[in-house]
Design a protein around this motif. Structure first.
Motif, PDB file in Angstrom:
ATOM      1  N   LEU A  28      38.338  49.550  92.357  1.00 41.63           N
ATOM      2  CA  LEU A  28      37.122  48.875  92.893  1.00 41.63           C
ATOM      3  C   LEU A  28      36.160  49.950  92.423  1.00 41.63           C
ATOM      4  N   GLY A  29      35.042  49.397  91.939  1.00 43.15           N
ATOM      5  CA  GLY A  29      33.828  50.459  91.870  1.00 43.15           C
ATOM      6  C   GLY A  29      32.746  50.092  92.656  1.00 43.15           C
ATOM      7  N   HIS A  30      32.511  48.533  93.246  1.00 42.58           N
ATOM      8  CA  HIS A  30      31.366  48.274  93.676  1.00 42.58           C
ATOM      9  C   HIS A  30      31.970  47.428  95.041  1.00 42.58           C
ATOM     10  N   LEU A  31      31.522  47.829  96.110  1.00 37.58           N
ATOM     11  CA  LEU A  31      31.869  47.460  97.244  1.00 37.58           C
ATOM     12  C   LEU A  31      30.638  47.270  98.404  1.00 37.58           C
ATOM     13  N   SER A  32      30.221  46.002  98.562  1.00 34.43           N
ATOM     14  CA  SER A  32      29.105  45.638  99.558  1.00 34.43           C
ATOM     15  C   SER A  32      29.303  44.859 100.567  1.00 34.43           C
ATOM     16  N   LEU A  33      29.336  45.422 101.777  1.00 37.44           N
ATOM     17  CA  LEU A  33      29.677  44.687 103.031  1.00 37.44           C
ATOM     18  C   LEU A  33      28.280  44.675 103.877  1.00 37.44           C
ATOM     19  N   SER A  34      27.225  45.092 103.363  1.00 36.45           N
ATOM     20  CA  SER A  34      25.830  45.112 104.008  1.00 36.45           C
ATOM     21  C   SER A  34      25.371  44.109 104.788  1.00 36.45           C
ATOM     22  N   TRP A  35      25.029  43.965 105.844  1.00 36.74           N
ATOM     23  CA  TRP A  35      24.027  42.897 106.785  1.00 36.74           C
ATOM     24  C   TRP A  35      25.103  41.881 106.919  1.00 36.74           C
ATOM     25  N   THR A  36      26.419  42.482 107.426  1.00 35.14           N
ATOM     26  CA  THR A  36      27.490  41.475 107.933  1.00 35.14           C
ATOM     27  C   THR A  36      27.566  41.901 109.370  1.00 35.14           C
ATOM     28  N   SER A  37      28.403  41.212 110.138  1.00 37.50           N
ATOM     29  CA  SER A  37      28.725  41.460 111.409  1.00 37.50           C
ATOM     30  C   SER A  37      30.173  42.425 111.844  1.00 37.50           C
ATOM     31  N   LEU A  38      30.590  43.153 110.786  1.00 38.72           N
ATOM     32  CA  LEU A  38      31.645  43.980 110.741  1.00 38.72           C
ATOM     33  C   LEU A  38      31.252  45.016 111.956  1.00 38.72           C
ATOM     34  N   SER A  39      32.245  45.378 112.451  1.00 36.89           N
ATOM     35  CA  SER A  39      32.383  46.272 113.687  1.00 36.89           C
ATOM     36  C   SER A  39      33.209  47.511 113.112  1.00 36.89           C
ATOM     37  N   GLY A  40      33.485  48.261 114.358  1.00 39.26           N
ATOM     38  CA  GLY A  40      34.570  49.284 114.364  1.00 39.26           C
ATOM     39  C   GLY A  40      34.253  50.496 113.473  1.00 39.26           C
ATOM     40  N   THR A  41      35.226  51.329 112.978  1.00 37.29           N
ATOM     41  CA  THR A  41      35.077  52.582 112.226  1.00 37.29           C
ATOM     42  C   THR A  41      35.466  52.227 110.830  1.00 37.29           C
ATOM     43  N   LEU A  42      35.082  53.168 110.207  1.00 42.07           N
ATOM     44  CA  LEU A  42      35.300  53.179 108.598  1.00 42.07           C
ATOM     45  C   LEU A  42      36.816  53.709 108.368  1.00 42.07           C
ATOM     46  N   PRO A  43      37.647  53.007 107.824  1.00 44.51           N
ATOM     47  CA  PRO A  43      39.192  53.406 107.600  1.00 44.51           C
ATOM     48  C   PRO A  43      39.091  54.610 106.534  1.00 44.51           C
ATOM     49  N   LEU A  44      39.614  55.278 106.664  1.00 41.64           N
ATOM     50  CA  LEU A  44      39.976  56.561 105.719  1.00 41.64           C
ATOM     51  C   LEU A  44      40.298  56.281 104.331  1.00 41.64           C
ATOM     52  N   GLU A  45      41.156  55.057 104.463  1.00 35.28           N
ATOM     53  CA  GLU A  45      41.708  54.555 103.166  1.00 35.28           C
ATOM     54  C   GLU A  45      40.373  54.256 102.097  1.00 35.28           C
ATOM     55  N   ILE A  46      39.432  54.053 102.610  1.00 34.03           N
ATOM     56  CA  ILE A  46      38.043  53.815 101.750  1.00 34.03           C
ATOM     57  C   ILE A  46      38.053  54.858 100.787  1.00 34.03           C
ATOM     58  N   PHE A  47      38.368  56.301 101.395  1.00 35.88           N
ATOM     59  CA  PHE A  47      37.941  57.281 100.595  1.00 35.88           C
ATOM     60  C   PHE A  47      38.989  57.585  99.661  1.00 35.88           C
ATOM     61  N   HIS A  48      40.062  56.773  99.422  1.00 36.71           N
ATOM     62  CA  HIS A  48      40.996  56.879  98.262  1.00 36.71           C
ATOM     63  C   HIS A  48      40.657  56.194  97.164  1.00 36.71           C
ATOM     64  N   ILE A  49      39.727  55.371  97.127  1.00 36.55           N
ATOM     65  CA  ILE A  49      39.231  54.586  96.205  1.00 36.55           C
ATOM     66  C   ILE A  49      38.619  55.607  95.173  1.00 36.55           C
ATOM     67  N   ARG A  50      38.910  56.375  94.414  1.00 42.36           N
ATOM     68  CA  ARG A  50      38.356  57.365  93.661  1.00 42.36           C
ATOM     69  C   ARG A  50      37.201  56.784  92.578  1.00 42.36           C
ATOM     70  N   ARG A  51      37.322  55.549  92.286  1.00 42.61           N
ATOM     71  CA  ARG A  51      36.540  54.819  91.104  1.00 42.61           C
ATOM     72  C   ARG A  51      35.183  54.397  91.788  1.00 42.61           C
ATOM     73  N   LEU A  52      35.263  54.364  93.099  1.00 38.97           N
ATOM     74  CA  LEU A  52      34.068  53.823  93.941  1.00 38.97           C
ATOM     75  C   LEU A  52      32.937  54.465  93.471  1.00 38.97           C
ATOM     76  N   GLU A  53      31.975  53.717  92.988  1.00 36.85           N
ATOM     77  CA  GLU A  53      30.519  54.156  92.652  1.00 36.85           C
ATOM     78  C   GLU A  53      29.520  53.530  93.586  1.00 36.85           C
ATOM     79  N   MET A  54      29.823  52.565  94.186  1.00 40.39           N
ATOM     80  CA  MET A  54      28.699  52.007  95.111  1.00 40.39           C
ATOM     81  C   MET A  54      29.513  51.236  96.400  1.00 40.39           C
TER      82      MET A  54
END
Length: 329
Positions: A35-61
């Motif tokens: 995954l290089g592009h992940l956009s979840l902006s302006w949604t009704s998501l709540s809670g905390t950011l999962p640490l696992e997101i930071f395992h996606i080393r190719r993430l640019e956005m």
């Protein structure tokens, strides 16, 4: 759904502006290694950011702006309702170019600002506004040599004096430190920021004069230093800022006259100097800008009405019908 983690070939996931998307971000998202592009902006998501997101080393956005989350070339959770702390693993996103954590409300991220952000040496934009940070502003930010935009508006920290490392970031184009408990003076070495286009440090406790060296920042388009405790006169070197469009220094303790040199600023559209102790005539050169229908006032107030400009007076009725031609008060 957690099953999203099975889509291991996924390169782009854009669920932006979907207000019906609720719940938390599943930890399984960390399995999307491509995954290089992940956009979840302006949604009704709540809670905390999962640490696992930071395992996606190719993430640019990565954008979660406008959500209710708290706590990649772009990592943005702006405008969200996320809460919690920002994990130190954010420093592992070495490809990150944009890190935007500004929140929709002032109930966002807490805890200290991770010093590890200083490891994201490709950062071009950093926005930490409107959160409940504690501690200090990391000096490690001084190593972000590619940074062009720094936005720390209302960050709930006592920044103190403008940090020394700020003036080492020679690629800065935008500085926004409004309502951030900044004290002290604007140092003369601001002249190092030759690419600066926007300087916003309003509603702080900055004192002392506007340094004449600011006239060397010829790319400046916006100066907003209102609602501080600035003293002294407006330096004539302001007239060198040929690209200046907005000049807002209202509600300070400035004295003296409006410099004639400001009449050279042919792009100037808005000048706001009310709430100071200025005196004398408004220079005819500035009136000429008014007559050419280029210059207007902040909030469209008359150029020199009594309730706006205090002791200034107008040289001619031709400049503005609302301007008295005699000293006020």
């Amino acid at each position: 759904p957690s099953e999203l983690g099975l889509l291991t070939s996924l390169v782009k996931l854009d669920l932006e502006s979907n207000e019906h998307l609720k719940g938390t971000i599943p930890t399984e998202i960390g399995r999307l290694s491509n995954l290089g592009h992940l956009s979840l902006s302006w949604t009704s998501l709540s809670g905390t950011l999962p640490l696992e997101i930071f395992h996606i080393r190719r993430l640019e956005m990565f954008s979660v702006s406008g959500t209710q989350l708290t706590g990649t070339e772009m990592f943005s959770v702006s405008g969200t309702q996320l809460t919690g702390t920002i994990p130190t693993e954010v420093g592992q996103l070495s490809s990150l170019e944009i890190l935007s954590l500004n929140q929709r409300t002032f109930d966002g991220f807490t805890g200290t600002i991770p010093t590890e952000i200083g490891n994201c040496r490709n950062l071009v934009e950093l926005n930490l506004s409107a959160n409940k940070w504690t501690g200090r502003l990391p000096t490690e930010f001084g190593g972000l040599s590619l940074l062009e935009k720094l936005v720390l508006h209302n960050i709930n920290l006592d920044i103190g004096e403008l940090p020394f490392w700020l003036f080492q970031l020679s690629n800065l184009v935008v500085i926004e430190l409004g309502e951030s408990n900044v004290r002290g003076t604007i140092p003369s070495n601001i002249e190092r920021l030759t690419k600066l286009e926007s300087l916003v440090v309003d509603n702080n406790n900055i004192e002392g004069p506007i340094p004449s060296e600011i006239g060397k920042l010829t790319s400046l388009e916006l100066i907003a230093i209102s609602m501080n405790s600035l003293t002294g006169s407006i330096p004539p070197e302001i007239g060198r800022l040929s690209n200046l469009v907005y000049f807002h220094v209202q509600q300070n303790d400035l004295t003296g006259n409006l410099p004639i040199e400001m009449g050279r600023l042919t792009l100037l559209k808005s000048i706001s100097v009310y709430g100071n102790q200025l005196e004398g005539f408004i220079p005819e050169e500035i009136c000429d800008l008014r007559l050419n229908h280029k210059l207007r006032d902040f909030a469209d107030k008359p150029l020199c009405s009594p309730d706006t400009y205090g002791g200034l007076k107008c040289p001619s009725r031709e400049c503005c019908d609302d301007c008295p031609t005699f000293p006020i008060g």
